[in-house]
Design an enzyme around this catalytic site. Structure first.
Site, PDB file in Angstrom:
ATOM      1  N   GLN A   1       0.830  -1.200   0.000  1.00 47.93           N
ATOM      2  CA  GLN A   1       0.000   0.000   0.000  1.00 47.93           C
ATOM      3  C   GLN A   1       0.872   1.261   0.000  1.00 47.93           C
ATOM      4  O   GLN A   1       1.864   1.341   0.709  1.00 47.93           O
ATOM      5  CB  GLN A   1      -0.916  -0.003   1.215  1.00 47.93           C
ATOM      6  CG  GLN A   1      -2.014  -1.045   1.162  1.00 47.93           C
ATOM      7  CD  GLN A   1      -3.072  -0.737   0.120  1.00 47.93           C
ATOM      8  OE1 GLN A   1      -3.241   0.409  -0.301  1.00 47.93           O
ATOM      9  NE2 GLN A   1      -3.799  -1.768  -0.307  1.00 47.93           N
TER      10      GLN A   1
ATOM     11  N   TYR B   1      -5.324 -12.905  -3.304  1.00 47.36           N
ATOM     12  CA  TYR B   1      -4.499 -11.808  -3.819  1.00 47.36           C
ATOM     13  C   TYR B   1      -3.713 -11.228  -2.644  1.00 47.36           C
ATOM     14  O   TYR B   1      -3.730 -10.031  -2.371  1.00 47.36           O
ATOM     15  CB  TYR B   1      -5.348 -10.727  -4.501  1.00 47.36           C
ATOM     16  CG  TYR B   1      -6.302 -11.235  -5.544  1.00 47.36           C
ATOM     17  CD1 TYR B   1      -5.875 -11.461  -6.848  1.00 47.36           C
ATOM     18  CD2 TYR B   1      -7.629 -11.498  -5.230  1.00 47.36           C
ATOM     19  CE1 TYR B   1      -6.758 -11.932  -7.826  1.00 47.36           C
ATOM     20  CE2 TYR B   1      -8.523 -11.967  -6.194  1.00 47.36           C
ATOM     21  CZ  TYR B   1      -8.081 -12.187  -7.482  1.00 47.36           C
ATOM     22  OH  TYR B   1      -8.955 -12.651  -8.443  1.00 47.36           O
TER      23      TYR B   1
ATOM     24  N   GLU C   1      -1.424 -15.958  -3.756  1.00 44.54           N
ATOM     25  CA  GLU C   1      -0.891 -14.829  -4.513  1.00 44.54           C
ATOM     26  C   GLU C   1      -0.373 -15.339  -5.849  1.00 44.54           C
ATOM     27  O   GLU C   1       0.287 -16.378  -5.908  1.00 44.54           O
ATOM     28  CB  GLU C   1       0.237 -14.141  -3.740  1.00 44.54           C
ATOM     29  CG  GLU C   1       1.070 -13.142  -4.515  1.00 44.54           C
ATOM     30  CD  GLU C   1       0.246 -12.015  -5.138  1.00 44.54           C
ATOM     31  OE1 GLU C   1       0.540 -11.645  -6.296  1.00 44.54           O
ATOM     32  OE2 GLU C   1      -0.688 -11.520  -4.481  1.00 44.54           O
TER      33      GLU C   1
ATOM     34  N   ASP D   1      -8.555  -8.965  -1.946  1.00 41.31           N
ATOM     35  CA  ASP D   1      -7.920  -7.675  -2.240  1.00 41.31           C
ATOM     36  C   ASP D   1      -7.312  -7.733  -3.641  1.00 41.31           C
ATOM     37  O   ASP D   1      -6.093  -7.775  -3.809  1.00 41.31           O
ATOM     38  CB  ASP D   1      -6.843  -7.378  -1.185  1.00 41.31           C
ATOM     39  CG  ASP D   1      -6.234  -5.990  -1.348  1.00 41.31           C
ATOM     40  OD1 ASP D   1      -6.761  -5.183  -2.138  1.00 41.31           O
ATOM     41  OD2 ASP D   1      -5.218  -5.709  -0.673  1.00 41.31           O
TER      42      ASP D   1
ATOM     43  N   CYS E   1      -9.493  -0.778  -4.663  1.00 43.85           N
ATOM     44  CA  CYS E   1      -8.969   0.559  -4.934  1.00 43.85           C
ATOM     45  C   CYS E   1      -9.647   1.193  -6.139  1.00 43.85           C
ATOM     46  O   CYS E   1      -9.204   2.247  -6.606  1.00 43.85           O
ATOM     47  CB  CYS E   1      -7.454   0.511  -5.150  1.00 43.85           C
ATOM     48  SG  CYS E   1      -6.944  -0.468  -6.579  1.00 43.85           S
TER      49      CYS E   1
END
Length: 461
Positions: free
Chosen positions: A290, A323, A347, A390, A417
């Protein structure tokens, strides 16, 4: 006082051509960092305006056959009370076009108060949820609000939050940034949105000949920064070493290939050490973390509060982090479920998955799997109490949402996002019999149009 670009007295291009200036009334905000205006029946997406203003704009993309045009504000004829002087000259549309070139991207909301920025972001989120997901009313019955993070209220300046920054390089070898939707590179000598540790490197003083791009990461915990150099074709190691020699000795330097994300050491580490929620994380040079210095804590708090308050996250629970990146949420989920529970951490990127394996090696309840989310869920079916989702900006998509619903978890915490892809996916969940049971939005990108959401999704009773 609001700066104005000088009016042009030279010959104007033909009406409708790129470069033409026209006067518009700025309409409502739309997703993507612009507002909607109309001129002679045509929709024009206007950047650097505020709804309700009367402005002079320069058309930046105006193909005659295009369904809509794009434009930048170059003069404000009737200003909104929420307009302020832009904090960054390079990103100030009025000032930049007054000097004959477009502004850099990355601070397209910097001409308005933080309070108005957040209200516009909330409008966009509500509109996307209504239009794409059919959500007429949010769980609490109120419209969405966008929360400030990091202890700053609207009296803060919204600067100095980026722990990562990406730059281009001018043909003359100086640091620069691209203008929005353009190949034009504007030289820069500051990055006001970045943390002090990035600006202290004074990358704009470097001779960057032979380099195409520069990425820099300066962890919020003050640990060793990393500068990544994307060399141009034919750039030799001697040139790379010469660039590295211009940086302070405590700064790590590596090369990276934007196409493959391969990272190669030049000096020091090829990774950075991050800290969040009581854990340390190794994050490889091209790996995701982030950007906002306070984002990890805010998002972890939002996710765990939704799941714990709903009774979905507790000792012995079976959960998954999808993710997962370097394991930000995985570590916190492992703490919550304890050694009697289990966490499946998935991932897709090999390098980032290796980071997660290193970061979580001491947690026996965690299983790290590198691969596509939908494939892993098929191969490792479990009775999940909760999933944390995410995905990248493009969202999960219809196929993945279908796989998540098929897994039959009791709840899903969805971190996003992008309000458009998020709303689209919420629509898929609703069609499959799920409800949006909770929603929070965070202003993790002040002075830009971006925001982050944390949602709780549950099967319809």
């Amino acid at each position: 006082m609001i700066a104005k670009a000088p009016l042009h007295t030279t010959h104007q291009p033909p009406a409708g051509a790129t470069g033409t200036e026209i006067v518009l009334d700025v309409g409502p905000v739309a997703h993507g960092g612009h507002c909607v205006a109309r001129h002679e029946g045509r929709v024009i997406f206007v950047r650097h305006g505020i709804p309700g203003e009367k402005v002079r704009v320069r058309l930046t993309d105006a193909e005659e056959k295009a369904k809509f045009w794009r434009a930048d504000v170059v003069e404000v004829l009737a200003a909104s009370p929420d307009r302020v002087d832009h904090f960054w000259h390079a990103a100030d549309s009025l000032r930049a076009w007054g000097h004959g070139h477009p502004p850099v991207g990355g601070a397209e909301f910097g001409h308005m108060t933080l309070a108005r920025q957040r209200s516009l972001k909330a409008e966009v989120l509500a509109e996307q949820l209504t239009r794409l997901a059919g959500v007429g009313q949010l769980p609490d019955g109120a419209g969405p609000s966008v929360e400030a993070v990091g202890g700053q209220d609207d009296g803060g300046n919204g600067l100095g939050w980026r722990t990562r920054a990406s730059f281009s390089v001018t043909p003359g070898g100086k640091l620069g940034m691209h203008a929005h939707r353009s190949t034009h590179i504007v030289p820069v000598r500051e990055m006001p949105l970045a943390v002090d540790a990035i600006n202290a490197l004074r990358l704009w003083d470097l001779d960057l000949q032979g380099i195409d791009r520069v990425e820099v990461a300066a962890p919020a915990n003050g640990s060793r920064p990393l500068v990544l150099l994307a060399p141009g074709p034919g750039t030799k190691p001697k040139r790379l070493n010469a660039v590295a020699a211009q940086l302070p000795g405590e700064v790590s330097v590596a090369t990276f290939d934007p196409a493959t994300e391969a990272v190669t050491q030049v000096r020091g580490r090829t990774w950075v050490q991050e800290t969040a929620a009581g854990h340390d994380y190794r994050v490889t040079g091209a790996g995701f973390w982030q950007i906002h210095r306070d984002a990890p804590g805010a998002l972890v708090g939002g996710v765990t509060e939704f799941l714990q308050d709903g009774g979905f996250l507790h000792p012995g629970a079976v959960v998954a982090d999808l993710y997962a990146g370097a394991g930000l949420f995985t570590a916190v989920l492992a703490d919550a479920v304890g050694e009697t529970g289990s966490v499946l951490s998935v991932e897709g990127a090999p390098g980032t998955s290796r980071d997660a394996r290193k970061n979580l090696h001491a947690a026996p309840q965690v299983e790290i799997v590198q691969g596509r989310v939908e494939r892993v869920l098929r191969q490792k079916p479990r009775n999940f109490d909760a999933l944390v989702l995410d995905p990248p900006r493009a969202g999960a998509g219809k196929a993945v949402v279908g796989q998540l619903v098929e897994a039959q978890p009791r709840a899903i915490a969805y971190v996003s996002c992008d309000p458009a892809s998020f709303a689209r996916d919420v629509g898929y969940f609703r069609q499959a019999g799920w409800d949006l049971s909770g929603l929070r939005a965070f202003d993790l990108y002040p002075h830009t149009h971006h925001l982050e959401t944390v949602a709780l999704l549950t099967p319809r009773a």
